[in-house]
Design a protein around this motif. Structure first.
Motif, short mmCIF file in Angstrom:
data_model
loop_
_atom_site.label_atom_id
_atom_site.label_comp_id
_atom_site.label_asym_id
_atom_site.label_seq_id
_atom_site.Cartn_x
_atom_site.Cartn_y
_atom_site.Cartn_z
N ASP A 61 35.47 31.75 41.90
CA ASP A 61 36.01 32.87 41.65
C ASP A 61 34.82 33.90 41.97
O ASP A 61 33.64 33.51 41.49
CB ASP A 61 36.94 33.30 40.57
N ALA A 62 35.04 35.29 42.05
CA ALA A 62 33.87 35.93 42.03
C ALA A 62 33.53 36.21 40.58
O ALA A 62 32.06 36.63 40.80
CB ALA A 62 34.56 37.73 42.23
N THR A 63 33.98 35.84 39.59
CA THR A 63 33.14 36.05 38.37
C THR A 63 32.19 35.07 38.35
O THR A 63 30.99 35.33 37.90
CB THR A 63 33.91 35.81 37.15
N ASP A 64 32.44 33.92 38.72
CA ASP A 64 31.40 32.75 38.74
C ASP A 64 30.29 32.90 39.82
O ASP A 64 29.15 32.63 39.44
CB ASP A 64 32.10 31.43 39.12
N VAL A 65 30.75 33.57 40.84
CA VAL A 65 29.58 33.87 41.98
C VAL A 65 28.73 34.91 41.41
O VAL A 65 27.60 34.75 41.56
CB VAL A 65 30.25 34.28 43.24
N ALA A 66 29.28 35.79 40.81
CA ALA A 66 28.31 36.76 40.04
C ALA A 66 27.66 36.29 39.04
O ALA A 66 25.93 36.64 39.02
CB ALA A 66 29.13 37.90 39.53
#
Length: 94
Positions: A13-18
């Motif tokens: 998810d976008a949080t993990d990518v960040a």
């Protein structure tokens, strides 16, 4: 360093990518990047000038952002040192 490759591909998810991008930022700031997944590990120590390229694509409903960060592993002996010369001159001789 001998030839080696570390690869990972997975859904995040976008949080993990960040968080991964922040870890890359911190690793470059500290001078070392450690990659691991199970038994697969790799340590990189970026130094000197780094080349970065960014590519973003949009096609139909598909989106892609690709970052490539590249540098050469060098020791101080490998890096040619051109000495700086400063010579005082009389303004009349210049």
């Amino acid at each position: 360093m001998s030839d080696a490759i570390f690869r990972y591909e997975g859904m995040q998810d976008a949080t993990d990518v960040a968080a991964y991008l922040e870890a890359l930022r911190d690793g470059f700031a500290k001078g070392a990047l450690s990659f691991s997944q199970g038994e697969q590990t790799m340590l990189l120590t970026p130094q000197g000038m780094v080349t970065i390229s960014v590519e973003a694509k949009s096609k139909d409903d598909d989106r892609k952002v690709k970052f490539t960060i590249r540098w050469k592993e060098r020791t101080t002996e490998d890096t040619p040192q051109v000495p700086l010369t400063i010579t005082p001159l009389d303004p009349r001789d210049a």
